[in-house]
Scaffold this active site. Sequence first.
Site, PDB file in Angstrom:
ATOM      1  N   ASP A 159     -10.839   2.841   4.145  1.00 41.66           N
ATOM      2  CA  ASP A 159     -11.323   1.475   3.896  1.00 41.66           C
ATOM      3  C   ASP A 159     -12.844   1.420   3.772  1.00 41.66           C
ATOM      4  O   ASP A 159     -13.388   0.402   3.326  1.00 41.66           O
ATOM      5  CB  ASP A 159     -10.898   0.555   5.062  1.00 41.66           C
ATOM      6  CG  ASP A 159      -9.642  -0.244   4.731  1.00 41.66           C
ATOM      7  OD1 ASP A 159      -9.361  -0.449   3.527  1.00 41.66           O
ATOM      8  OD2 ASP A 159      -8.953  -0.664   5.679  1.00 41.66           O
ATOM      9  N   GLN A 161      -4.594  -1.588   9.541  1.00 41.83           N
ATOM     10  CA  GLN A 161      -4.573  -2.919   8.929  1.00 41.83           C
ATOM     11  C   GLN A 161      -5.213  -3.950   9.863  1.00 41.83           C
ATOM     12  O   GLN A 161      -4.872  -4.027  11.037  1.00 41.83           O
ATOM     13  CB  GLN A 161      -3.117  -3.311   8.603  1.00 41.83           C
ATOM     14  CG  GLN A 161      -2.982  -4.625   7.867  1.00 41.83           C
ATOM     15  CD  GLN A 161      -3.578  -4.575   6.458  1.00 41.83           C
ATOM     16  OE1 GLN A 161      -3.420  -3.595   5.732  1.00 41.83           O
ATOM     17  NE2 GLN A 161      -4.265  -5.634   6.062  1.00 41.83           N
ATOM     18  N   LYS A 215       0.837  -1.204   0.000  1.00 42.92           N
ATOM     19  CA  LYS A 215       0.000   0.000   0.000  1.00 42.92           C
ATOM     20  C   LYS A 215       0.869   1.252   0.000  1.00 42.92           C
ATOM     21  O   LYS A 215       0.603   2.212  -0.736  1.00 42.92           O
ATOM     22  CB  LYS A 215      -0.939  -0.018   1.223  1.00 42.92           C
ATOM     23  CG  LYS A 215      -2.061  -1.040   1.068  1.00 42.92           C
ATOM     24  CD  LYS A 215      -2.825  -1.316   2.353  1.00 42.92           C
ATOM     25  CE  LYS A 215      -3.840  -2.435   2.104  1.00 42.92           C
ATOM     26  NZ  LYS A 215      -4.542  -2.875   3.298  1.00 42.92           N
TER      27      LYS A 215
END
Length: 289
Positions: free
Chosen positions: A126, A103, A59
């Site tokens: 997200d 994460q 990422k």
Amino acid sequence: MSARLIDGNALARSIRDDVARRVAALAARPACAGGPVVPGLAVVLVGEDAASAVYVRNKVKDCGEVGIASTLDRLPADTSEATLLARIAELNADTKVHGILVQLPLPQHIDAHRVIEAISPAKDADGFHVGNVGQLVVGRPLFRPCTPYGVMRMLEHAGTRLDGAEAVVIGRSNIVGKPQALMLLAAGATVTICHSRTKDLAAHTRRADVLVAAVGRPNLVTADMVKPGATVIDVGMNRGADGKLCGDVDFAGVREVAGAITPVPGGVGPMTRAMLLVNTLEAAERSAG
Ligand code: NAD
């Protein structure tokens, strides 16, 4: 007849190119329009999970390639929930940060739900915050979860008609199955969600013009379960008996029946990565007005 391949690598590349162009435009914004803005993504990793470490590294690398500024906080596995929440509060207040990603999975002693809810909905790259889920439910999405968002882009690119189509989603997770179903519904499809308790999965999948498999079981979807000409999207990411990456769909068999199909690897995976960049860029564009 062999199905048309929906190439996630190629589509993700063109999306990244578009993001890079828009990032450059923001960075070149004249003072009279508010001045330059560099989109920023803050990634937080807690613990030593090897797969998570690879994901966050990718990422950060993806951000660098399109001109998005990124930071990576690597916190030890014994980080307390309070410390993590305090760090999120700092990132929420940081005007250089437009997107925040924690994460998952988090270590057991941390309540992942509480952590996600601590992220400002305006920076929730997200799209997992209940505020953003709610926006999606009412048809006014702000941040969309990256994987189903990427799938929608693939369907659009493949020219798959969704309005009035029968869509079947296998899997009901909060990060893939449920938001996928909502996005297909918003696009005009008649949507069925199948899951581990569904009786006679094949009876549902055989009706599908669009079939999305998001389970995590190799070869769950076989050729006899697919309507001829259907578009089949394979979200699954598994290791086969040979150690190779594979999806949930028996690719060799299903490609002989389907009209279009995504491969694994090279399908949904690269699109998920690309859509995180889109979410971060769009957050920066929104904050820049
Ligand atoms: P999950 O474990 O949270 O959910 C799996 C779902 O599958 C559940 O809703 C369950 O009810 C359903 N299920 C289990 N067995 C079933 C069966 N026999 N028949 C029908 N449904 C069944 O997983 P997830 O996070 O939604 O991920 C699903 C898969 O997608 C995994 O392989 C994951 O690695 C992959 N994934 C890939 C990407 C990507 O970018 N390609 C992103 C996210 C997840």
